[in-house]
Design a protein around this motif. Structure first.
Motif, short mmCIF file in Angstrom:
data_model
loop_
_atom_site.label_atom_id
_atom_site.label_comp_id
_atom_site.label_asym_id
_atom_site.label_seq_id
_atom_site.Cartn_x
_atom_site.Cartn_y
_atom_site.Cartn_z
N ARG A 58 0.69 -1.46 -0.18
CA ARG A 58 0.00 0.14 0.15
C ARG A 58 0.86 1.37 0.04
NH1 ARG A 58 -3.18 -1.11 4.07
NH2 ARG A 58 -1.86 0.12 5.60
N GLU A 62 0.79 4.13 -2.37
CA GLU A 62 0.82 5.40 -2.63
C GLU A 62 2.12 6.49 -2.82
OE1 GLU A 62 0.83 5.02 2.00
OE2 GLU A 62 -1.45 4.11 1.84
N LEU A 94 -7.45 5.54 -1.80
CA LEU A 94 -7.76 5.20 0.04
C LEU A 94 -9.95 3.98 -0.19
CD1 LEU A 94 -6.95 7.98 0.78
CD2 LEU A 94 -8.48 8.51 1.89
N THR A 96 -12.32 4.61 -1.40
CA THR A 96 -14.01 5.34 -0.82
C THR A 96 -13.99 5.14 -1.71
OG1 THR A 96 -13.53 7.54 -1.67
CG2 THR A 96 -12.88 6.81 0.94
N PHE A 200 -11.99 6.22 9.22
CA PHE A 200 -10.41 6.35 8.59
C PHE A 200 -9.21 6.26 9.70
CE2 PHE A 200 -13.89 8.02 6.11
CZ PHE A 200 -13.50 8.16 4.89
N ASP A 203 -3.36 6.81 9.19
CA ASP A 203 -2.77 5.89 7.52
C ASP A 203 -3.34 6.98 6.00
OD1 ASP A 203 -0.29 5.59 8.33
OD2 ASP A 203 -0.47 3.02 7.93
N GLU A 204 -4.97 6.72 6.40
CA GLU A 204 -5.20 6.87 5.13
C GLU A 204 -5.76 8.62 5.69
OE1 GLU A 204 -8.24 3.86 4.73
OE2 GLU A 204 -8.87 5.08 6.32
#
Length: 645
Positions: A58, A62, A94, A96, A200, A203-204
């Motif tokens: 991840r 990122e 993320l 979402t 959340f 890290d997010e």
């Protein structure tokens, strides 16, 4: 053996549930407690490794997204495209359902929706958030990230009905917002949102904050780039203006030098007009103080007219939206603009016309009207003004010369009229281009207009026609070449009346040769002018022969033959050619008091014959021959005709 099983699971990126499989299989097979404990420990270690690998993957994603965003910023061309990419990556990283960005509006003091990704509600995309209102308003106001797992159940921020309605229509539940900051100033908020309850992680929050920082950099870079572009455009425009101004100054200097050279070489108004049209283009008309064209035609200044369209195919055609004014309307427009130009002391624009006018002592001297296509620079307008001044100087010089020559000619004509005994009159006349040995006509003009204009007009006319002119009060006297006093007097009366705007009445006498007969001709011409005024014929011109029997009374020559020819000549000639008795019939008709029957009895003919003869007389003399004044002249002519045999 057990460790290899967990390594295989890690290698194929198995789910966390699959790691329970080996433990359950060993328990079913009746493994010992020690073996089960070892398997459980190996499972926990494998799960830790799995989580570490997932976190690194991840993080790699990122970092890759941040690297791509940095690449987008490096090649920034379209700010909206970069911001859309940032919002789309935030949603993907993320995981979402939606992501969006709001920007601060310094004019209205709130924030507005700039970019959305995953949004389905038009109301949500058009949402505006007041500072401090809703989660986004709170982030913008405090410059601190905020996250809520359940938006509608969270009481940490102020709920607004319109914001909640838009969020509900979009179906959002969990929302994370981080500020977009430039230095210490918040310029917007970046959001990630889910349509179900979701907490959340830190890290997010950090990841979305990094993307927000990149977005802020993109916006600031775009601002700097736009300012740079604006500065370059301003510099380019300034450079263009400097070049245009430089060219205009050079063009003005060239025009000034050429017009100065024209004056020094003795050039005329036409030469100045040619320089103006060559430098500025368009069509130019030069008008005198009375609004009459010196060069050019007012009709050339109307819309849709001119030399050509610029394609070399012939006269310019009407263009869409253009309508012809007509010469009268154009002349009226020029007159209004000229008056304004003289009052302001500069060029005045009316529609597509540039007008510069000059006066001397409140008297208009000249007007230059230029039909310009498109915008005309101030320096070009100064060229037109300078040309108007040069034209005025030329006209003043011409007037001064004309006045000096007019004085010489006037003094000579005065001597011819009042001192004909002086020696050397013929030589003086020859020096100003007048040959007294030719036939001349003396014309006396009575007027009520401006004396100075009338005198200048008469002097100019005399110079052009190699004659003489002088002014005595409201009376002009001209000595012009010719042998037909009547037509010449009519022409002079008509032209001077038009010039003054008032009736000018001209009496004439001639022809005369030498200087001896000028004085007598002047006296007769004055009597003719007086007679015209006495007969209520102001504004006309005539010689003694044109005044009928009155001419016999005032003329020195008593030209009875000319009077008979004018009053009765066609009837006498008809009798001579046809052997008829029209003259006898006219005499009998007037003797009978206009009675047809008594005329018939006196001539011993039928009444119808009398009627036919009178019809023929009407054809020869005109239908008005029985009008009182005309009838009196005809009766006098009949008696003189009979007396002459």
């Amino acid at each position: 053996m057990s460790a290899r099983v967990f390594l295989d699971l890690l290698a194929r990126e198995a789910s966390a549930v699959e790691f329970e499989g080996p433990v359950l299989a060993a328990r079913t097979a009746g493994a010992s407690p020690r073996a089960l404990a070892e398997l459980e420990e190996a499972k926990l270690t494998a799960l830790k490794v799995r989580e570490l690998l997932r976190r690194r993957a991840r993080r790699e994603a990122e970092l890759s997204a941040l690297f791509d965003t940095a690449g987008d910023l490096a090649g920034l061309r379209d700010l909206d495209a970069v911001l859309e990419a940032i919002v789309r990556r935030a949603r993907q990283l993320l995981g979402t359902d939606a992501a969006y960005m709001t920007m601060h509006d310094p004019v209205r003091g709130d924030t507005w929706m700039r970019v959305t990704d995953g949004s389905v509600s038009a109301k949500f995309r058009a949402l505006r958030l007041a500072m401090g209102a809703g989660l986004g308003g709170l982030v913008a106001q405090t410059a601190t990230p905020y996250a809520t797992a359940d938006y509608f159940a969270d009481e940490r921020f102020r709920h607004m009905t319109d914001i909640d309605d838009a969020v509900k229509e979009e179906g959002l539940v969990a929302i994370l917002g981080v500020p977009l900051k430039l230095g210490g100033r918040v310029i917007g908020v970046l959001f990630a949102a889910n349509r179900s309850v979701r907490p959340f992680t830190q890290d997010e929050v950090v990841l979305l904050g990094s993307l927000a920082a990149h977005a802020a950099v993109a916006i600031d870079n775009a601002r700097l780039l736009q300012e740079t572009r604006n500065a370059l455009e301003e510099l380019s425009e300034a450079n263009r203006q400097v070049n245009a101004h430089s060219e205009a100054v050079e063009r003005a200097a060239l025009a000034h030098d050429r017009m100065t050279g024209l004056v020094l070489r003795g050039g005329g108004v036409e030469d100045v007009a040619a320089v103006v049209t060559e430098v500025l283009g368009g069509s130019l008309v030069v008008l005198d103080g009375g609004g009459r064209p010196i060069t050019g035609d007012v009709g050339d200044l109307e819309p849709g007219t001119g030399p050509d369209d610029g394609d070399g195919t012939g006269p310019r055609r009407h263009r869409p939206g253009e309508g012809a004014r007509g010469p009268a309307a154009t002349a009226a427009m020029i007159a209004d603009a000229a008056q304004a130009s003289r009052a302001l002391g500069r060029t005045v624009r009316k529609d597509n016309l540039l007008v510069a006018s000059v006066d001397v002592g409140a008297e208009p001297l000249c007007t230059l009207a230029l039909r310009a296509e498109g915008q005309v620079a101030d320096t070009d307008q100064r060229i037109l003004e300078r040309a108007a001044l040069v034209t005025a100087l030329l006209l003043l010089f011409r007037r001064t010369v004309a006045e000096a020559e007019g004085r010489v000619r006037g003094e000579l004509l005065d001597d011819l009229i009042f001192h004909p005994e002086l020696d050397g009159l013929a030589d003086r006349a020859r020096r100003v281009g007048v040959d007294l040995d030719r036939d001349h006509v003396v014309i006396v003009v009575r007027h009520e207009g401006r004396r100075e204009r009338a005198a200048f007009w008469a002097s100019s006319r005399a110079t052009l026609e190699h004659g003489l002119a002088t002014q005595r009060g409201d009376e002009l006297v001209l000595l012009l070449p010719g042998d037909r006093p009547g037509p010449l007097a009519k022409r002079i009366a008509a032209e001077l009346s038009a010039s003054l705007g008032h009736p000018a009445t001209a009496g004439a006498c001639g022809p005369v040769r030498g200087h001896a007969g000028v004085a007598a001709a002047h006296r007769e011409a004055r009597r003719c002018a007086d007679a015209l005024l006495a007969l209520d014929r102001a504004g006309e011109g005539a010689g003694a022969a044109d005044l009928g029997f009155v001419g016999l009374l005032i003329g020195d020559g008593r030209d009875i033959g000319s009077f008979l020819g004018t009053a009765l000549g066609p009837v006498v000639d008809y009798d001579a050619r046809r052997g008829t008795a029209l003259v006898r019939t006219l005499t009998a008709y007037f003797s009978a008091g206009g009675s047809l029957s008594r005329t018939a009895d006196a001539l011993h003919i039928h009444v119808n014959t009398v009627t036919q003869r009178l019809d023929r007389i009407s054809q020869l003399l005109g239908a008005d021959w029985q009008e009182p004044e005309r009838a009196l002249e005809i009766q006098l002519a009949l008696r003189l005709h009979r007396l002459r045999g």
